[in-house]
Structures are given as C-alpha cells and as structure tokens.
Design an enzyme around this catalytic site. Sequence first.
Site, PDB file in Angstrom:
ATOM      1  N   ASP A  48       0.834  -1.206   0.000  1.00 24.13           N
ATOM      2  CA  ASP A  48       0.000   0.000   0.000  1.00 24.13           C
ATOM      3  C   ASP A  48       0.868   1.255   0.000  1.00 24.13           C
ATOM      4  OD1 ASP A  48       0.880  -0.180   2.603  1.00 24.13           O
ATOM      5  OD2 ASP A  48      -1.105  -0.079   3.527  1.00 24.13           O
ATOM      6  N   SER A  49       2.204   1.073  -0.021  1.00 24.55           N
ATOM      7  CA  SER A  49       3.116   2.194  -0.276  1.00 24.55           C
ATOM      8  C   SER A  49       2.798   2.828  -1.625  1.00 24.55           C
ATOM      9  CB  SER A  49       4.574   1.722  -0.250  1.00 24.55           C
ATOM     10  OG  SER A  49       4.757   0.608  -1.095  1.00 24.55           O
ATOM     11  N   ASP A  87      -1.016  -6.257   0.087  1.00 24.03           N
ATOM     12  CA  ASP A  87      -1.306  -5.646   1.395  1.00 24.03           C
ATOM     13  C   ASP A  87      -2.803  -5.478   1.614  1.00 24.03           C
ATOM     14  OD1 ASP A  87       0.927  -5.059   2.937  1.00 24.03           O
ATOM     15  OD2 ASP A  87       1.332  -3.166   1.915  1.00 24.03           O
ATOM     16  N   LYS A 116      -0.716  -9.692   3.123  1.00 27.41           N
ATOM     17  CA  LYS A 116       0.074  -9.124   4.223  1.00 27.41           C
ATOM     18  C   LYS A 116      -0.834  -8.242   5.081  1.00 27.41           C
ATOM     19  CE  LYS A 116       3.580  -6.001   3.653  1.00 27.41           C
ATOM     20  NZ  LYS A 116       3.081  -4.824   4.429  1.00 27.41           N
ATOM     21  N   GLU A 118      -0.759  -5.705   8.642  1.00 25.25           N
ATOM     22  CA  GLU A 118       0.103  -4.978   9.585  1.00 25.25           C
ATOM     23  C   GLU A 118      -0.351  -5.180  11.025  1.00 25.25           C
ATOM     24  OE1 GLU A 118       0.627  -0.834   8.674  1.00 25.25           O
ATOM     25  OE2 GLU A 118       1.347  -1.246   6.639  1.00 25.25           O
ATOM     26  N   GLU A 185       9.916  -4.037   9.839  1.00 24.30           N
ATOM     27  CA  GLU A 185      10.268  -2.722   9.278  1.00 24.30           C
ATOM     28  C   GLU A 185      10.806  -1.812  10.371  1.00 24.30           C
ATOM     29  OE1 GLU A 185       7.218  -0.981   6.845  1.00 24.30           O
ATOM     30  OE2 GLU A 185       8.310   0.898   6.608  1.00 24.30           O
TER      31      GLU A 185
HETATM   32  O1  KIV Z   1       3.605  -1.139   1.532  1.00 24.21           O
HETATM   33  C1  KIV Z   1       4.800  -1.463   1.483  1.00 24.21           C
HETATM   34  O2  KIV Z   1       5.540  -1.148   0.555  1.00 24.21           O
HETATM   35  C2  KIV Z   1       5.333  -2.243   2.575  1.00 24.21           C
HETATM   36  C3  KIV Z   1       6.815  -2.416   2.655  1.00 24.21           C
HETATM   37  C4  KIV Z   1       7.418  -1.168   3.168  1.00 24.21           C
HETATM   38  C5  KIV Z   1       7.224  -3.594   3.441  1.00 24.21           C
HETATM   39  O3  KIV Z   1       4.610  -2.704   3.415  1.00 24.21           O
END
Ligand code: KIV
Length: 271
Positions: A48-49, A87, A116, A118, A185
């Site tokens: 989600d970056s 994510d 993934k 968090e 992270e």
């Molecule tokens: O969203 C993302 O890019 C991430 C990485 C920083 C691990 O979760």
Amino acid sequence: MSERKPVTLHRLRTMHAAGEKIAMLTCYDAGFARGCDAAGVDVLLVGDSLGMVVQGRDSTLPVTLDEMAYHTSCVARGNRTAWVIADLPFGSYQQGLEQALGSASTLMQAGAHMIKIEGGGWTTPLVQAMVERGIPVCAHLGLTPQSVHALGGWRVQGRDEASAAVLRRHAQELATAGASLMVFELMPSALAASLARELPMPVIGIGAGAAIGGQVLVLHDMLGITGAYGGRLPRFVRNFMQGASSIDDAIRRYVLAVKDGSFPDEALHGY
Ligand code: KIV
C-alpha cells in the site's frame, strides 16, 4: 532467469532452510512485474506504499481495497514466476473477522498468492482465521505505516526493553496463528536478528539489518525515483541505479546484493 520455476511457499521455506536470502521488491504494475520477475526477484509485494509513490499521498492510509485489487491484478498479469503478496489496506480489516476475510478474498481473487497484514495482538485471530481458510499470511511488525499517527511518526521501533518485549510476544503469537512469512520494518538490527532466530518462518527486513531471511525495498526508493523528486531517501535504502546501466540492471544488482549479503551494509543502513 525467465526459465525459473514458479516460486511457491514451499520454495521460499526451502530457500530459508538452506540459508539463501529472499529478495523482495514492491511492485505496482504489469511492466515492472515482468522486469522484476525476469531479474530474479523472488517475491513481488503489492504494497500500500503505492499510495505514496504512485498516488502522491503523504501516507498509506487513504489507499482503498479497490485500488489494491486493481494494482494486484496488474502485477499478476505481468508476473510469471515470482510469489505475489498483496497488502490489506487500512480500513479493510479493522472492523473484524468478516471484513478481513472478505478483503483478503478480494485480493486473492485479484491474483495475490498471499496477504500481508500490519500489526500484532488484535490481528492474531484474523491471521488464524485466514490461514484456516487457505489464505497464506505474511505478518508485518515494527514500524507499521498504517499506524504512523499512533506511533508518532516514522520512527525505529523496539528500541527499549518494554517495546522489544511486545514485538517478541506479537511475533510469537503470529507464528502460532500460522503466519508463514513476516516483514520487520525499521527495527534495531540486533533485535530483528534475535527475534528472527526464534521464529520458524523466513523474516524479510526493511531497515531491520542483514541477519534475517531476506530484504524488501520500495521499488521507487531503490531506483532513486523518490530522491529524484526532491524527497530524502531513508537511511536504510541504497540507490541501485547508481552504477547500473539500466533499470533491469539495477534490479538484478539488488537481487545479487541481497543474495550475497552485501546489502544491507550494517554500517550504512542499520540501526
Ligand atoms: O507497503 C509497502 O511497501 C510495505 C513495505 C514497506 C514492506 O509494506
């Protein structure tokens, strides 16, 4: 490289057991998925970056499930053999089990091989429910960007004994719940290494030192794009475009540096 067999969870576990580092990069579209796969990246993370590096937002919080599903489907179409993780974005699992399972299913149907999520503690039952229903899960601990406001900014996590103990407990609980991969992270390298040694699954780090199972970077950061637009590259990033002849070459150099242990360099990138 293009003849590589598809990377599976079994293959990732075998690599880890044999001491081979896992090279992961974020990826948001079909073209880069094709290039990263051909360059030997083991795992593509539809992170989600993308909210920050693709959409130009100042955090990951506004990213929606529909946007994640769209980018996951783009990556899945370009990819041939890499393992694809997507994510769960902010707001797509906070309401509880039913919502988390529905959101995870949406991303799996868009082409993800793994989800993934968090955080630890309250997320553990969600992880267990996903795993029980055949959805492989990657947990994410340390600096969890969706909690950036609660954490007081982009800060290294686990620096004191009490917060390190919470991270240790969360990691163990998530392992027991069945998470089969973990991302750490922004954590002190010594803490990350010590937690990773106690865990059964590969741990992939970003700003968490070299003594763990592999590395992940945000694609735009390692290609120097963030810096090119006036942003400051975080300490844990290396710009792999420096000295590279092309983007493909930079990505190949990244894979090689992760595999041979030359990236990250503790003195330059560690905490
Ligand atoms: O969203 C993302 O890019 C991430 C990485 C920083 C691990 O979760």
